[in-house]
Scaffold this active site. Structure first.
Site, mmCIF file in Angstrom:
data_model
loop_
_atom_site.group_PDB
_atom_site.id
_atom_site.type_symbol
_atom_site.label_atom_id
_atom_site.label_comp_id
_atom_site.label_asym_id
_atom_site.label_seq_id
_atom_site.Cartn_x
_atom_site.Cartn_y
_atom_site.Cartn_z
ATOM 1 N N GLY A 45 0.846 -1.189 0.000
ATOM 2 C CA GLY A 45 0.000 0.000 0.000
ATOM 3 C C GLY A 45 0.877 1.233 0.000
ATOM 4 N N GLN A 50 3.347 9.847 0.863
ATOM 5 C CA GLN A 50 4.594 9.087 1.040
ATOM 6 C C GLN A 50 5.578 9.267 -0.113
ATOM 7 O OE1 GLN A 50 2.415 5.231 2.085
ATOM 8 N NE2 GLN A 50 4.227 5.141 3.376
ATOM 9 N N CYS A 92 5.300 0.313 7.937
ATOM 10 C CA CYS A 92 5.006 1.412 7.017
ATOM 11 C C CYS A 92 6.274 1.718 6.231
ATOM 12 C CB CYS A 92 4.575 2.636 7.810
ATOM 13 S SG CYS A 92 4.252 4.080 6.778
ATOM 14 N N LEU A 93 6.128 1.899 4.926
ATOM 15 C CA LEU A 93 7.308 2.188 4.095
ATOM 16 C C LEU A 93 8.012 3.466 4.546
ATOM 17 C CD1 LEU A 93 5.947 1.366 0.523
ATOM 18 C CD2 LEU A 93 7.461 -0.039 1.944
ATOM 19 N N HIS A 134 -4.970 1.937 7.216
ATOM 20 C CA HIS A 134 -3.606 2.492 7.254
ATOM 21 C C HIS A 134 -3.450 3.603 6.202
ATOM 22 C CE1 HIS A 134 0.907 1.855 7.818
ATOM 23 N NE2 HIS A 134 0.856 2.587 6.722
ATOM 24 N N GLU A 135 -3.912 3.328 4.981
ATOM 25 C CA GLU A 135 -3.731 4.317 3.893
ATOM 26 C C GLU A 135 -4.635 5.530 4.094
ATOM 27 O OE1 GLU A 135 -1.111 3.897 2.350
ATOM 28 O OE2 GLU A 135 -0.873 1.762 2.744
ATOM 29 N N HIS A 138 -3.082 7.815 6.508
ATOM 30 C CA HIS A 138 -2.006 8.618 5.899
ATOM 31 C C HIS A 138 -2.552 9.928 5.328
ATOM 32 C CE1 HIS A 138 1.888 6.717 5.936
ATOM 33 N NE2 HIS A 138 1.427 5.557 5.520
HETATM 34 ZN ZN LIG Z 1 2.276 3.698 5.755
#
Ligand SMILES: [Zn+2]
Length: 169
Positions: A45, A50, A92-93, A134-135, A138
């Protein structure tokens, strides 16, 4: 085009993103780039902030390229239903190398616009429900660490600050 992933500490990750208003060729290109950037970073995701773009846009593929039908584009998503509970490790990236258990709803329905601006609703369970939450977080400037206890979160932030000082972030 593969964008570098913005890491924790960049203010773009902690602000409200702006609504997507133009469903044009530029958006299609951005979505393609987001999938490419997400796969390159080994993620399932990715939200536009990000990659430094403060727009309410996210891409998800919980099968990581296995099922082309699993590719999801969420523009201006809103969570409209939540039920049950699940607790799983989450990462998380934008906060690489860290994973912590996070309790979230087990079943979630999201309402969003697709790449053409068409509104749709989609329900997901388990990992997909977690990805929706989660997204969408963000896009509201919220990172998963905000769901951790203050103690855990502070410990993580201390470790990250150390990495930043050492130039390893
Ligand atoms: Zn994330």
């Amino acid at each position: 085009m593969i964008y570098p992933i913005v890491k924790f500490g960049d203010p773009v990750l902690e602000r409200q993103a702006d609504p997507v208003t133009e469903f044009d060729g530029a958006l299609k290109k951005l979505v393609e780039d987001m999938f490419e950037s997400m796969y390159a970073a080994h993620g399932i995701g990715l939200a536009a902030p990000q990659i430094g773009i403060a727009k309410r846009l996210a891409v998800i593929d919980i099968t990581f390229k296995e099922d082309p039908d699993a590719k999801l584009v969420l523009a201006n998503p809103e969570i409209i239903h939540k039920e049950g509970k699940q607790s799983q490790n989450e990462g998380c990236l934008s906060i690489p190398e860290f994973r912590e258990p996070v309790t979230r709803a087990r079943k979630v329905t999201v309402r969003a616009q697709d790449i053409n601006g068409q509104w749709f609703e989609k329900s997901g369970e388990d990992l997909l429900a977690r990805a929706f939450l989660h997204e969408t977080d963000h896009l509201n400037g919220k990172l998963y660490i905000s769901h951790l206890s203050a103690l855990k979160r502070d410990l993580m932030k201390r470790k990250i600050r150390k990495l930043m000082k050492a130039g390893q972030w």
